[in-house]
Every structure is written in C-alpha cells, then in structure tokens.
Enzyme design. Structure first.
Site, PDB file in Angstrom:
ATOM      1  N   ASN A 260      18.067   9.136 -67.304  1.00  0.00           N
ATOM      2  CA  ASN A 260      16.478   9.294 -67.028  1.00  0.00           C
ATOM      3  C   ASN A 260      16.029   9.080 -68.215  1.00  0.00           C
ATOM      4  O   ASN A 260      16.497   9.431 -69.447  1.00  0.00           O
ATOM      5  CB  ASN A 260      16.279  10.593 -66.425  1.00  0.00           C
ATOM      6  CG  ASN A 260      15.948  11.748 -67.633  1.00  0.00           C
ATOM      7  OD1 ASN A 260      14.709  11.608 -68.341  1.00  0.00           O
ATOM      8  ND2 ASN A 260      16.838  12.206 -67.795  1.00  0.00           N
TER       9      ASN A 260
ATOM     10  N   ASN B  81      12.416  22.837 -76.657  1.00  0.00           N
ATOM     11  CA  ASN B  81      13.083  21.532 -76.580  1.00  0.00           C
ATOM     12  C   ASN B  81      13.035  20.821 -77.983  1.00  0.00           C
ATOM     13  O   ASN B  81      12.101  19.807 -78.244  1.00  0.00           O
ATOM     14  CB  ASN B  81      12.752  20.754 -75.306  1.00  0.00           C
ATOM     15  CG  ASN B  81      13.279  19.579 -75.254  1.00  0.00           C
ATOM     16  OD1 ASN B  81      14.392  19.234 -75.797  1.00  0.00           O
ATOM     17  ND2 ASN B  81      12.792  18.649 -74.127  1.00  0.00           N
TER      18      ASN B  81
ATOM     19  N   CYS C  27      14.740  16.191 -76.812  1.00  0.00           N
ATOM     20  CA  CYS C  27      14.174  14.894 -75.936  1.00  0.00           C
ATOM     21  C   CYS C  27      14.822  13.769 -76.476  1.00  0.00           C
ATOM     22  O   CYS C  27      14.208  13.347 -77.364  1.00  0.00           O
ATOM     23  CB  CYS C  27      13.001  14.992 -75.475  1.00  0.00           C
ATOM     24  SG  CYS C  27      12.524  13.666 -74.169  1.00  0.00           S
TER      25      CYS C  27
ATOM     26  N   ILE D  39      23.771  21.528 -73.134  1.00  0.00           N
ATOM     27  CA  ILE D  39      23.296  20.477 -73.799  1.00  0.00           C
ATOM     28  C   ILE D  39      21.970  19.797 -73.178  1.00  0.00           C
ATOM     29  O   ILE D  39      22.193  19.718 -71.794  1.00  0.00           O
ATOM     30  CB  ILE D  39      24.634  19.170 -74.088  1.00  0.00           C
ATOM     31  CG1 ILE D  39      24.773  18.927 -72.733  1.00  0.00           C
ATOM     32  CG2 ILE D  39      25.280  20.021 -74.910  1.00  0.00           C
ATOM     33  CD1 ILE D  39      26.129  17.812 -72.896  1.00  0.00           C
TER      34      ILE D  39
ATOM     35  N   GLY E 299      24.764  21.112 -68.627  1.00  0.00           N
ATOM     36  CA  GLY E 299      25.330  19.797 -68.572  1.00  0.00           C
ATOM     37  C   GLY E 299      26.275  19.564 -67.448  1.00  0.00           C
ATOM     38  O   GLY E 299      27.343  20.016 -67.397  1.00  0.00           O
ATOM     39  N   GLY E 300      25.992  19.071 -66.274  1.00  0.00           N
ATOM     40  CA  GLY E 300      26.635  18.619 -65.037  1.00  0.00           C
ATOM     41  C   GLY E 300      27.265  19.660 -64.295  1.00  0.00           C
ATOM     42  O   GLY E 300      28.221  19.271 -63.435  1.00  0.00           O
TER      43      GLY E 300
ATOM     44  N   GLY F 233      20.516  21.061 -63.572  1.00  0.00           N
ATOM     45  CA  GLY F 233      19.488  19.783 -63.665  1.00  0.00           C
ATOM     46  C   GLY F 233      20.135  18.832 -62.420  1.00  0.00           C
ATOM     47  O   GLY F 233      19.365  19.069 -61.418  1.00  0.00           O
TER      48      GLY F 233
END
Lengths: 244, 303
Positions: free
Chosen positions: B69, B128, B131, B192, B244-245, B266
């Site tokens: 993304n 954050n 990004c 992450i 992360g995943g 996410g």
C-alpha cells in the site's frame, strides 16, 4: 454490507475473454443497481471486486473479463463450487434523477451494471435508450439481452467491425433526459466532456478492502474526499474532479 | 483478569488482539459486521496535525501472500478527528482506544499528541516514526535512533498517556532504534510497520503504485516481523506490541512467545473483515491445545 457464501449456478463465456457467472445465495444486502460484490478466491490475497449485472430473489449475476490470475481462476470454476463474498458494497446509481427518458452508456465490462439499471428504470415505466461500446465485433455481448428487456440499443465498436464506427460518444442520441455511465476511465472522461446534460458515472480503482477501511481507492471530488468503494463507485457529474 | 487478558503499559486489555492503524479506519465499517467491543482495543487511522489526502492512486497492489500500500497517511487532521471521528467512534467502541500519530517534525508530533492527550477515550498514543509512504517525515525519524529519541522526548513532554513508538523494519539494526526510544522515555514499542517494496505492471511496464514504492504487509512478512519482535524484546524492558502478517490464533501465540505483550493485526482485516473476531474466538481452544493457561504467562517464552 453482508458476508455471504454464494454457490456458482452457472459460469460460461460470452466472448473469448468475458464470462457470465450466476451465483446463488443471500443477496439481500444489495439495494441499488451499480453496487458490487467482493469475492474471496482461494490462494489470492486480495478479494476481487465485481459489479452486479442482475439480481434475483436469491441470485446474483456478474460478468467479468479474464485479465489476471484471479479472474482466470474464476473462469475455471464449476457449478456447485462455493465463493465467499462481501455483498451490497458501494452506493450504486440513484434512479430519482432519471427523468422521462434516461440514457445508459456502457463500455466493455462497464456494460453489465447497466443491465440491472435498465430493468429497474423500465419497471418505473421509463423508456430506456442504451449505447454499448466495445473494441470490436468479437467482443460485443448483451446486445440482445438489452433489446429483450425493451431498450432501444445502439452498439458502437472502436474498429467499426460492428454497429456504429467509433466510441460511445460517437453514438449518443440527440435527446434524453439524463445519463448513467460505466466504463474505463478514458470513456468516462469523454462522456463527461461531450454528453449533454447531467448524469452519474461509475468509477473503477484498485481496491484493498472494498468496504471503506483502507483508503486504498480514495479520490478527490468537489464535495470532498471520497472512497470509490464506499461513497462511490457512482459519482454525480457535478462533483467529479479530474486529477489531471 | 481473564485468561486472555494482558497489561499494556498499565492499561488492561481483555485480550491481546488489536486491529492495526490504517486497516480498521475508525471502526465503524467493522461495527456494521460485528460488535467490535470484543477487541482488546484498536489503533485508529494515522492522524497528522493537518488534513492530508495522501498519495495518488493506484495505492494498492497484490503480492504473493500479501499486499503493497502507498496510501500516504490520508486523514482529516487531528482537529476533525477529535470533533467528528472520535464522537462517532465512541458510539460503537467503549474501551480505551489507541491513537496513532504521524508527523513531519518533532514539534508537529508533539502538537498532535497534545491535542489527543485531552481525549478521555485515548488510552495510548502510538507514535508512528515508520510510515514508508511520505517524504520528509514518518520513516525518516524511525531510521535514525537519535531522531526517533527526539520525537519520544517531544511527545513525552506533552502527555501523561503511555507513548508507544511504532518502528520501521527498513533499518539495519532495529534494536538500536528501540533502545534509543526506551532511553528517551518511551513506554512501549510496536513493530513492524511495512517493508518497502514494489511491483511492476507487465502490460504498461511501469510501477503499479502511482507512488512507485509502497509498504508490504500480510503473511509474507510474518517471519521478518517475528524475528524483529524477538530481537527488540530481548534488547528492551518496555512492552513490545508485535505485528506483521498475523492472521491466526497460532500466529498471535507465536508473536507473544517471541516477546510481544499484545499483537496488532492489519492486512488480515482487509481480506477478511471478521479476522480479529475469529482470532479472539479461536484463542482459547488454541491455548488448550498448547497447554497454555493464561496468555500473559507466555510473553517472551521463546527467549
């Protein structure tokens, strides 16, 4: 929006690359023509958003073009196979602006959402004109289906091998009350520039989720930022802001 | 305290499952599908001081077992988040929520955090510094331990709420950034963020993403994320939120064994909007299967 399991009832080619798939299941989340569903395919990470062509009590028809791995996988599906789908996505077309003699303009796989729209407009007693655009004669589909509904149909092909030679904008009728349009972005731009009067245009963008969570398909409009998957895919002509 | 509950920087979570920022909006879309109060909490869409449209589209590309993304921090700006989004969020979610903040200078991070500090429902500030999709901000702070520490100090000066620094994997030594944040006063770390990647469209021979590169997420990054959670949680003594995943109850447990106190999810929400609810529902049976009595006991158990 609703999460459903749909069963493939029929899956057949209309042209070399375009397929017609009928799915059975709970379709109550759909409220308007121009909405879409988002299909989960085994082995593909992102879902595939496909617009609705027709709706029944417990069935939905989609028409899709094989362009990559996901749609190739769909083309190989057999009746009885099941698909997980998010249904009732997007805003769809608003029929209240149609006026007395609405015009439908569809190009390529932008033709299918015009079918349910035509049915709904005809059910309101309005005469419907449809201009359908394709690249060449071998890619034409659904002309007869629109005629069978009772629409006045004009087909245009870019290479002139069938119907009017040229683009949909070369085949627009003189008089109509309002237009509804779906097709690739260059076609939307051409219709926006040349079609008389007002209308609604449906946009396509690469989506992440298809239901408004990821902001992957945002666009700028006169009335603010919109998510094509949520506040779209249908935008009113007056609110469209071309980004270049 | 139930068997799923954990303590994150002094605030109790009913369970460690937290939808990650950018994959859950402000919660309303998901609240149409299920009662989102089953979540531990969620981290809302990244907020900046001023409104941002973000990057041009296409912003999304599919990858093997994941996605890229390049949204670029689209958000209405902190004032509208407070005046319009949080009142709506409050109607569908009744627990402390995690506010995710981005910025382009240490002062800007601090100003945004100062405004969000006034909001009672905000339980944590997730800052954050990672990004990958904006220039001159975001990840440029997270790739330099001293710059990251300067953001921590600026934010800690304006808030009493727990401050969690969200770190980027796009560095040589993530533990060094983590230690610098801890020394500067961070209350926790989350990691992450996405891994920088790209795809080309074979027909046009050009990048699919309008911004050329974007952040990779999804199951493809899980082992990288797990490795970094392991390294960071060994290097610091503050809580680490792993992400992360993650897409299953067993992934959650694996992340916690690697050192995560809680787990953010996410991309899985985008492909299956019920993912977090499903994972929470599956956790007790998975714990039974693995002989785990309480989740809080296994944090860092793999060290």
């Amino acid at each position: 929006m609703k999460d459903c399991i749909l069963t493939v009832a029929e899956n057949r080619p209309l042209t070399k690359e375009v397929y017609h798939m009928a799915l059975r299941g709970d379709v109550r989340a759909f409220t308007a023509p121009g909405q879409f569903l988002n299909l989960k395919l085994e082995g593909q990470f992102l879902r595939r958003p496909i617009s609705v062509c027709d709706l029944g009590e417990d069935s939905v028809t989609i028409i899709y073009k094989v362009v990559g791995r996901g749609t190739a996988q769909m083309a190989a599906m057999l009746p009885g196979e099941k698909l997980r789908a998010l249904t009732g996505l997007g805003n769809g077309y608003d029929l209240t602006d149609a006026g007395e003699a609405p015009l439908l303009i569809g190009g390529g796989v932008g033709v299918p959402p015009m079918y349910l729209l035509a049915k709904r407009l005809l059910a309101l007693g309005k005469p419907v004109q449809a201009v359908l655009g394709f690249n060449r004669a071998s890619e034409v589909f659904y002309e007869e289906e629109f005629r069978a509904l009772g629409c006045a149909v004009t087909v245009a092909t870019a290479d002139g091998s069938y119907g009017v030679r040229g683009f949909v904008t070369d085949a627009l009728p003189e008089t109509y009350s309002y237009y509804y349009c779906c097709g690739p972005e260059p076609m939307l731009r051409a219709v926006y520039r040349t079609a008389k009067g007002s209308g609604q245009l449906s946009f396509e963008k690469r989506m992440g989720c298809g239901f408004g969570a990821c902001m992957g398909c945002s666009c700028k409009t006169i009335t603010g930022y919109k998510r094509i998957c949520r506040e779209g895919p249908v935008l009113r002509k007056e609110e469209i802001l071309w980004e270049d | 305290m139930g068997r799923l509950s954990v303590d994150l920087c002094g605030v109790t979570l009913d369970n460690p499952v937290i939808p990650a920022s950018g994959a859950f909006g402000y919660g309303y879309e998901f609240a149409e599908l299920y009662d989102i109060n089953c979540l531990g909490t969620f981290s809302f869409k990244g907020t900046t001081l001023l409104p941002r449209f973000g990057n041009p589209t296409p912003r999304i590309a599919e990858t093997p077992a994941g996605m890229l993304n390049s949204v670029g921090l689209q958000n209405p700006g902190v004032e509208k988040v407070i005046s319009e989004e949080l009142p709506k969020l409050k109607k569908v979610f009744h627990k402390p929520v995690m506010a995710n903040v981005s910025g382009f200078s240490a002062e800007e991070y601090a100003k945004t955090c100062e405004l969000l500090d006034q909001e009672e429902q905000v339980g944590w500030l997730e800052v954050n510094v990672s990004c990958p999709n904006v220039h001159g901000g975001g990840m440029s702070f997270g790739t330099d331990p001293q710059a990251a520490a300067s953001v921590v100090r600026a934010v800690k000066a304006v808030t009493k709420k727990p401050v969690i620094l969200k770190l980027t994997p796009n560095v040589t030594d993530i533990a060094a950034v983590a230690v610098a944040c801890e020394e500067a006063g961070a209350d926790g770390l989350s990691l992450i963020n996405t891994l920088l990647g790209m795809r080309l469209d074979l027909r046009t021979r050009k990048p699919i993403l309008a911004n050329v590169m974007g952040g990779l997420s999804g199951p493809a990054v899980f082992p990288v994320a797990l490795r970094m959670v392991y390294q960071v949680s060994k290097a610091v003594s503050i809580p680490v939120v792993g992400m992360g995943g993650v897409s299953s109850a067993s992934d959650v447990i694996e992340m916690m064994l690697a050192g995560a106190t809680a787990v953010e999810i996410g991309a899985a929400n985008l492909t299956d909007p019920f993912a977090c609810k499903r994972i929470i529902d599956e956790l007790p049976a998975e714990m039974d299967r693995l002989g785990i009595d309480r989740l809080s006991e296994i944090i860092g158990g793999g060290h």
